[in-house]
Design an enzyme around this catalytic site. Structure first.
Site, short mmCIF file in Angstrom:
data_model
loop_
_atom_site.label_atom_id
_atom_site.label_comp_id
_atom_site.label_asym_id
_atom_site.label_seq_id
_atom_site.Cartn_x
_atom_site.Cartn_y
_atom_site.Cartn_z
N ASP A 1 -6.22 -5.78 4.63
CA ASP A 1 -5.07 -5.07 4.07
C ASP A 1 -3.80 -5.90 4.30
O ASP A 1 -2.99 -5.60 5.17
CB ASP A 1 -4.95 -3.69 4.73
CG ASP A 1 -3.90 -2.81 4.06
OD1 ASP A 1 -3.36 -3.21 3.01
OD2 ASP A 1 -3.62 -1.73 4.61
N SER B 1 4.03 1.75 6.40
CA SER B 1 3.03 0.80 5.90
C SER B 1 3.66 -0.55 5.56
O SER B 1 4.75 -0.63 4.99
CB SER B 1 2.36 1.34 4.65
OG SER B 1 1.49 2.38 4.95
N GLY B 2 2.92 -1.61 5.88
CA GLY B 2 3.35 -2.95 5.52
C GLY B 2 4.33 -3.58 6.48
O GLY B 2 4.55 -4.79 6.46
N GLY C 1 5.00 5.78 5.36
CA GLY C 1 6.24 5.10 5.00
C GLY C 1 6.48 3.85 5.83
O GLY C 1 7.27 2.98 5.45
N HIS D 1 -2.21 -2.48 0.47
CA HIS D 1 -2.22 -1.12 -0.10
C HIS D 1 -0.82 -0.68 -0.56
O HIS D 1 -0.69 0.34 -1.24
CB HIS D 1 -2.84 -0.11 0.88
CG HIS D 1 -1.93 0.36 1.97
ND1 HIS D 1 -1.97 -0.14 3.25
CD2 HIS D 1 -0.95 1.31 1.97
CE1 HIS D 1 -1.07 0.47 4.00
NE2 HIS D 1 -0.43 1.36 3.24
#
Length: 262
Positions: free
Chosen positions: A115, A209-210, A207, A68
Site C-alpha cells: 500500500d 491515510s498516506g 483521514g 489506497h
C-alpha cells in the site's frame, strides 16, 4: 571561489532531511494533540476536490503516500499546511504531474500489503523553514519494539468523530512483528513489509491515510518509517489492533528506481 561556496551551501541545504526548524513537542503526547505549527515540515495534505489523505515530501518534487489514497485522476498537494480552515500565508499548493502506484498493490486486499505510491509534482517545492524533506530509512533497516514514533495528520480525532482542522500528532510506539502477527493481534494480516504501531488508546484514524510514521534516528534526524495504511474495522482505537503502516524500509529499491527513471 565565492560562487563555488554558495553552490555548495545550496546543495547541502537541499540534500538535508529530517531536521525541522521548529522542533516538534514530543514531551507530553498521550492520546494525540495539536502539533506545533510547521514542526513536521514534510507533512503534506493530499487533495482532489477536497482533502483526502496525507503524504510525505521526500524530495523537492516527490511525495510518498498510500496506494489506497489514489482514487481520482487529479490531485494537488498542499505543503506548510497547519489549519485547514485558514489561509495562513506559507502554504504551497502544487499539482501532481504523475502518480506511481506499486505494481503489486491490490485495492481489494489492503492486508495483502504494497500500500504505497509515489507522486511526482509539476514543480519542485520551495524548501524553507516550514517546508523540508523527511529522511528515508536504509533498505531493510529494522525498528525496535516500543521504539517511540509519531503519527501525524488531519484525520478524525476518534472513530466516528470530527475531522481535525489543525495538524495532529500522536505517540505510537512500534509493536514488533512477532507480537503484531500473533493470532489474537493482527495474525497473518501483519506482513513483514508492514509496521504496527500504537494500539489501545492511541492510533491513526480515518483521514490520516498516506501520512507518515515519523521515527527519530540515532543521528537525531526524523525518518519516515511508515505510510499510514489501515486500522481495525471496529474502530481506530481497538485494543491489540495497532495501526498498520506500510514499512518504507521494505520499498527503498522501488522508490529509488521510480525516482531515478522519472
Amino acid at each position: 571561489m565565492e560562487l563555488a561556496l554558495l553552490l555548495l551551501l545550496v546543495v547541502k541545504t537541499v540534500s538535508g532531511c529530517g531536521v525541522p526548524t521548529y522542533q516538534p513537542n514530543t514531551s507530553r503526547v498521550v492520546n494525540g494533540e495539536e502539533a506545533r505549527p510547521y514542526s513536521w515540515p514534510w507533512q503534506v495534505s493530499l487533495e482532489s476536490f477536497f482533502p483526502t489523505c496525507g503524504g510525505t515530501l521526500i524530495a523537492p518534487n516527490w511525495v510518498l503516500t498510500a496506494a489506497h489514497c489514489i482514487t481520482f485522476h487529479t490531485y494537488r498537494v498542499v505543503l506548510a499546511e497547519h489549519d485547514m480552515n485558514k489561509e495562513e500565508g506559507p502554504e504551497q499548493s502544487i499539482m501532481v504531474e504523475k502518480m506511481f502506484i506499486h505494481p503489486k498493490w491490490n485495492d481489494n486486499c489492503v492486508s495483502c500489503g504494497n500500500d504505497i505510491a509515489l507522486l511526482k509534482l509539476e514543480k519542485s517545492a520551495v524548501l524553507n523553514d516550514k517546508v523540508q524533506l523527511a529522511c528515508l530509512p536504509q533498505d531493510g533497516a529494522p525498528l525496535a519494539h516500543n521504539q517511540p514514533c509519531f503519527v501525524t495528520g488531519w484525520g478524525r480525532l476518534y472513530s466516528g468523530g470530527p475531522q481535525a482542522t489543525t495538524l495532529q500528532q500522536a505517540l505510537l510506539p512500534v509493536v514488533a512483528h512477532n507480537v503484531c502477527s500473533q493470532s489474537d493481534w493482527w495474525g497473518s494480516s501483519a506482513k513483514t513489509t508492514m509496521v504496527c504501531a500504537g494500539g489501545d488508546s492511541k492510533s491513526a484514524c480515518h483521514g490520516d491515510s498516506g501520512g507518515p510514521l515519523n521515527c527519530k534516528g540515532r543521528d537525531g534526524k526524523w525518518y519516515i518509517e511508515g505510510v499510514t495504511s489501515f486500522v481495525d474495522g471496529r474502530g481506530c482505537n481497538t485494543p491489540q489492533k495497532p495501526t498498520v503502516f506500510t514499512r518504507v524500509a521494505s520499498f527503498i529499491p522501488w522508490i529509488s528506481e521510480i525516482i531515478a527513471q522519472n
